[in-house]
Enzyme design. Sequence first.
Site, PDB file in Angstrom:
ATOM      1  N   ASP A  89       0.870  -1.303   0.027  1.00 23.79           N
ATOM      2  CA  ASP A  89      -0.103   0.014  -0.015  1.00 23.79           C
ATOM      3  C   ASP A  89       0.844   1.218   0.009  1.00 23.79           C
ATOM      4  OD1 ASP A  89      -1.715  -2.099   0.789  1.00 23.79           O
ATOM      5  OD2 ASP A  89      -2.985  -0.996   2.010  1.00 23.79           O
ATOM      6  N   LYS A 151      -7.181   3.374  -2.470  1.00 20.30           N
ATOM      7  CA  LYS A 151      -7.483   3.382  -1.180  1.00 20.30           C
ATOM      8  C   LYS A 151      -7.706   4.648  -0.534  1.00 20.30           C
ATOM      9  CE  LYS A 151      -5.156   1.970   3.026  1.00 20.30           C
ATOM     10  NZ  LYS A 151      -3.775   1.096   3.565  1.00 20.30           N
ATOM     11  N   LYS A 180     -10.304   0.065  -1.526  1.00 23.15           N
ATOM     12  CA  LYS A 180      -9.987  -0.152  -0.342  1.00 23.15           C
ATOM     13  C   LYS A 180     -10.296   0.927   0.433  1.00 23.15           C
ATOM     14  CE  LYS A 180      -6.599  -1.528   3.092  1.00 23.15           C
ATOM     15  NZ  LYS A 180      -5.170  -2.125   3.279  1.00 23.15           N
TER      16      LYS A 180
END
Length: 234
Positions: A89, A151, A180
């Site tokens: 990430d 995300k 996400k």
Amino acid sequence: MNIAKMIDHSLLRPELTTDDIRRGCEIAASRRVASVCVRPSDVGLARAALSGTGVLVGTVAGFPHGDTRTTIKAAETRELVDAGADEVDVVLHIGRLRSGDTAYVYDDIAAVVAAAQGRVVKVILENAYLTDEQKVTGCRIAEQAGAHFVKTSTGFAPGGATLTDIQLMRAAVSPHIQVKAAGGVRSLDTLLTLQEAGATRFGATATETILDDFAARERGDHPTTAAAPSAGDY
């Protein structure tokens, strides 16, 4: 619905000890979640703790501000992959996105995608600092650069995942790009509401609470209808 496989159990707080990380990995393994998301220095520890469990090892790059040099982000990603990370990430360069320097943002993400050598890359926008137009631009750049997810948040900014942001991000990218939600996903009702809006993965520290609630509802111990959260619930 397999709620557990939508959760990345988050172990990113700076004060966590090695025992905390091991315990978090035990929780992840026992609940059969999608992954743990650990600090870069904990990747090897998590890899060993989760060997044979089917739980993926995730970690972060350029975290939490996204402003390290591209060469450093790429080098960090390569080292994390070598240490056993399955997913990365990465925080995009928030300031450059806000400045309209889309070429920089694209090159920054693309370098990380290349360094990940086929591993899943999730691009953190940190929506609390962005306008809706900037969020859409960031999502589209992430897709163009080869990322697999967009995300919402690191969990360390003033705001986290919101229903409107999930809807906006889902609409901004192609169907094969996943979304996400992270930051404030502390209840099953919140998770289900965001899932209905298009999120497929959730960063959470309240993993046990969420999954216990889901199991109870499956047994009929609680109502199964999730109330829609208001804007301040995240």
